[in-house]
Design a protein around this motif. Structure first.
Motif, PDB file in Angstrom:
ATOM      1  N   ASP A   8       5.964 -12.472  11.047  1.00  0.00           N
ATOM      2  CA  ASP A   8       6.847 -12.336   9.956  1.00  0.00           C
ATOM      3  C   ASP A   8       7.272 -11.052  10.209  1.00  0.00           C
ATOM      4  N   ALA A   9       6.354  -9.915  10.235  1.00  0.00           N
ATOM      5  CA  ALA A   9       6.902  -8.540  10.519  1.00  0.00           C
ATOM      6  C   ALA A   9       7.559  -8.456  11.708  1.00  0.00           C
ATOM      7  N   ALA A  10       7.041  -8.984  12.863  1.00  0.00           N
ATOM      8  CA  ALA A  10       7.772  -8.832  14.191  1.00  0.00           C
ATOM      9  C   ALA A  10       9.313  -9.394  14.061  1.00  0.00           C
ATOM     10  N   ARG A  11       9.366 -10.588  13.105  1.00  0.00           N
ATOM     11  CA  ARG A  11      10.622 -10.992  13.271  1.00  0.00           C
ATOM     12  C   ARG A  11      11.563 -10.377  12.600  1.00  0.00           C
ATOM     13  N   GLU A  12      11.359  -9.884  11.366  1.00  0.00           N
ATOM     14  CA  GLU A  12      12.001  -8.948  10.709  1.00  0.00           C
ATOM     15  C   GLU A  12      12.260  -7.545  11.284  1.00  0.00           C
ATOM     16  N   ALA A  13      11.489  -7.034  12.206  1.00  0.00           N
ATOM     17  CA  ALA A  13      11.617  -5.642  12.776  1.00  0.00           C
ATOM     18  C   ALA A  13      12.869  -6.157  13.822  1.00  0.00           C
ATOM     19  N   VAL A  14      12.771  -7.104  14.670  1.00  0.00           N
ATOM     20  CA  VAL A  14      13.592  -7.272  15.647  1.00  0.00           C
ATOM     21  C   VAL A  14      15.077  -7.385  15.117  1.00  0.00           C
ATOM     22  N   ASN A  15      15.087  -7.913  13.962  1.00  0.00           N
ATOM     23  CA  ASN A  15      16.497  -8.006  13.319  1.00  0.00           C
ATOM     24  C   ASN A  15      16.935  -6.710  12.270  1.00  0.00           C
ATOM     25  N   SER A  16      16.144  -5.858  12.227  1.00  0.00           N
ATOM     26  CA  SER A  16      16.449  -4.853  11.501  1.00  0.00           C
ATOM     27  C   SER A  16      17.280  -3.602  12.172  1.00  0.00           C
ATOM     28  N   SER A  17      18.043  -2.880  11.436  1.00  0.00           N
ATOM     29  CA  SER A  17      18.718  -1.802  12.244  1.00  0.00           C
ATOM     30  C   SER A  17      17.835  -0.619  13.084  1.00  0.00           C
ATOM     31  N   LYS A  18      16.507  -0.408  12.445  1.00  0.00           N
ATOM     32  CA  LYS A  18      15.456   0.641  12.995  1.00  0.00           C
ATOM     33  C   LYS A  18      14.598  -0.220  13.696  1.00  0.00           C
ATOM     34  N   LYS A  19      14.635  -1.483  13.984  1.00  0.00           N
ATOM     35  CA  LYS A  19      13.755  -2.157  14.638  1.00  0.00           C
ATOM     36  C   LYS A  19      12.427  -2.034  14.094  1.00  0.00           C
ATOM     37  N   PHE A  20      12.165  -1.784  12.757  1.00  0.00           N
ATOM     38  CA  PHE A  20      10.672  -1.468  11.973  1.00  0.00           C
ATOM     39  C   PHE A  20      10.906  -2.491  10.752  1.00  0.00           C
ATOM     40  N   ALA A  21       9.543  -2.975  10.469  1.00  0.00           N
ATOM     41  CA  ALA A  21       9.268  -3.786   9.490  1.00  0.00           C
ATOM     42  C   ALA A  21       7.870  -3.816   9.020  1.00  0.00           C
ATOM     43  N   THR A  22       7.500  -3.863   7.691  1.00  0.00           N
ATOM     44  CA  THR A  22       6.401  -3.980   7.450  1.00  0.00           C
ATOM     45  C   THR A  22       6.422  -5.396   6.366  1.00  0.00           C
ATOM     46  N   LYS A  23       5.148  -6.203   6.333  1.00  0.00           N
ATOM     47  CA  LYS A  23       5.041  -7.327   5.585  1.00  0.00           C
ATOM     48  C   LYS A  23       3.513  -7.338   4.995  1.00  0.00           C
ATOM     49  N   GLU A  24       3.389  -7.751   4.013  1.00  0.00           N
ATOM     50  CA  GLU A  24       2.283  -8.145   3.086  1.00  0.00           C
ATOM     51  C   GLU A  24       1.905  -9.347   2.790  1.00  0.00           C
ATOM     52  N   ALA A  25       0.626  -9.599   2.650  1.00  0.00           N
ATOM     53  CA  ALA A  25       0.092 -11.066   2.218  1.00  0.00           C
ATOM     54  C   ALA A  25      -1.096 -10.692   1.259  1.00  0.00           C
ATOM     55  N   ASN A  26      -1.561 -11.712   0.674  1.00  0.00           N
ATOM     56  CA  ASN A  26      -2.604 -11.676  -0.085  1.00  0.00           C
ATOM     57  C   ASN A  26      -4.079 -12.423   0.958  1.00  0.00           C
ATOM     58  N   PHE A  27      -5.068 -11.542   1.123  1.00  0.00           N
ATOM     59  CA  PHE A  27      -6.093 -12.294   1.669  1.00  0.00           C
ATOM     60  C   PHE A  27      -6.939 -12.951   0.785  1.00  0.00           C
ATOM     61  N   THR A  28      -7.246 -12.184  -0.264  1.00  0.00           N
ATOM     62  CA  THR A  28      -8.090 -12.751  -1.269  1.00  0.00           C
ATOM     63  C   THR A  28      -7.376 -12.345  -2.550  1.00  0.00           C
ATOM     64  N   SER A  29      -7.973 -12.819  -3.723  1.00  0.00           N
ATOM     65  CA  SER A  29      -7.216 -12.528  -5.160  1.00  0.00           C
ATOM     66  C   SER A  29      -7.225 -10.974  -5.192  1.00  0.00           C
ATOM     67  N   SER A  30      -8.076 -10.272  -4.694  1.00  0.00           N
ATOM     68  CA  SER A  30      -8.164  -8.902  -4.968  1.00  0.00           C
ATOM     69  C   SER A  30      -7.860  -7.966  -3.671  1.00  0.00           C
ATOM     70  N   MET A  31      -7.707  -8.626  -2.427  1.00  0.00           N
ATOM     71  CA  MET A  31      -7.505  -7.707  -1.367  1.00  0.00           C
ATOM     72  C   MET A  31      -6.175  -8.321  -0.582  1.00  0.00           C
ATOM     73  N   LYS A  32      -5.282  -7.357  -0.266  1.00  0.00           N
ATOM     74  CA  LYS A  32      -4.140  -7.707   0.417  1.00  0.00           C
ATOM     75  C   LYS A  32      -4.176  -7.233   1.759  1.00  0.00           C
ATOM     76  N   LEU A  33      -3.309  -7.844   2.479  1.00  0.00           N
ATOM     77  CA  LEU A  33      -3.221  -7.619   4.024  1.00  0.00           C
ATOM     78  C   LEU A  33      -1.989  -6.727   4.135  1.00  0.00           C
TER      79      LEU A  33
END
Length: 258
Positions: A162-187
């Motif tokens: 998802d981060a790569a897809r957004e980066a490719v289509n952004s003006s700066k070719k840059f993107a970040t993406k977050e997701a929940n790994f556990t209820s208390s830990m985020k990726l």
């Protein structure tokens, strides 16, 4: 090439982030370098003069070109790319350090590349810059527990893509993406390629970098793969400036999956 960062190094990065908490305040942190082509120039030759002029030009341009600049002086071409969340001052500091250290680490080399946490700089006498090699895979110790390994990869793979897809289509070719790994830990994930690359070239670069994770860094709690044309990284802590990336323009729709 796969490199593993020790737990002490990982803790140091966490401590630095906690203390600095801002790209603009961070001291440039060296990551890796490669002296890539095995050919050399002689000291006090036109090539060295042109290389010094090119590096000086890149440093002076580091606050003027929105984090990316590519230039050529006679037979030497070069560029820098700063991370998308880096402030102009952090970008300048990083490019300055990179320009100084690349010739120390790759003495009299005609083609070299260096990566820091907040920037990449390269130069070459080649007519065509390779965007795929050399590459480095760096994984943090320790790994996630065996009991969490499958679930971790099930979260990691789609989030990186998802981060790569957004980066490719952004003006700066840059993107970040977050997701929940556990209820208390985020990726936290980040993808970036150089803005001069086409959509197809970025997709190819990201496919190569993401595809390298299983071989270099399977199950590691944090890792990055560095290629000349792109980089991808993930951690279980916010290694980028979350408030800065939240203000970046959203990518447009319609991008094809990797």
């Amino acid at each position: 090439m796969c490199i593993f960062e020790s737990s002490s190094t990982h803790l140091l990065l966490l401590s630095l982030f906690a203390l600095l908490n801002s790209a603009s305040e961070a001291t440039p942190i060296y990551t890796a370098h490669a002296c890539t082509d095995g050919s050399y120039y002689l000291p006090n030759t036109p090539f060295q003069t042109n290389l010094n002029l090119l590096l000086s030009s890149l440093v002076s341009s580091a606050t003027l070109h929105d984090g990316f600049h590519r230039t050529t002086i006679d037979d030497v071409k070069g560029l820098f790319l700063c991370r998308g969340d880096a402030t102009p001052s952090a970008c300048h500091d990083c490019v300055t350090a990179a320009a100084k250290n690349i010739t120390d680490l790759c003495t009299n080399q005609t083609e070299s590349i260096i990566w820091y946490d907040h920037c990449m700089l390269r130069y070459s006498n080649s007519s065509i810059l390779n965007n795929i090699v050399p590459s480095f895979g760096l994984g943090n110790e320790p790994s996630v527990p065996d009991s969490d390994h499958t679930r971790f990869n099930d979260v990691l793979a789609p989030t990186l893509n998802d981060a790569a897809r957004e980066a490719v289509n952004s003006s700066k070719k840059f993107a970040t993406k977050e997701a929940n790994f556990t209820s208390s830990m985020k990726l936290y994930t980040l993808a970036q390629c150089t803005p001069d690359l086409s959509t197809s070239e970025c997709n190819t670069c990201f496919a190569s970098s993401i595809g390298a994770f299983p071989n270099c860094c399977d199950g590691k709690r944090g890792a990055r793969v560095l290629l000349p044309g792109c980089s991808v990284r993930y951690e279980l802590f916010p290694f980028y400036n979350v408030s800065t990336v939240s203000r970046l323009p959203s990518p447009s729709s319609g991008i094809k999956p990797l």
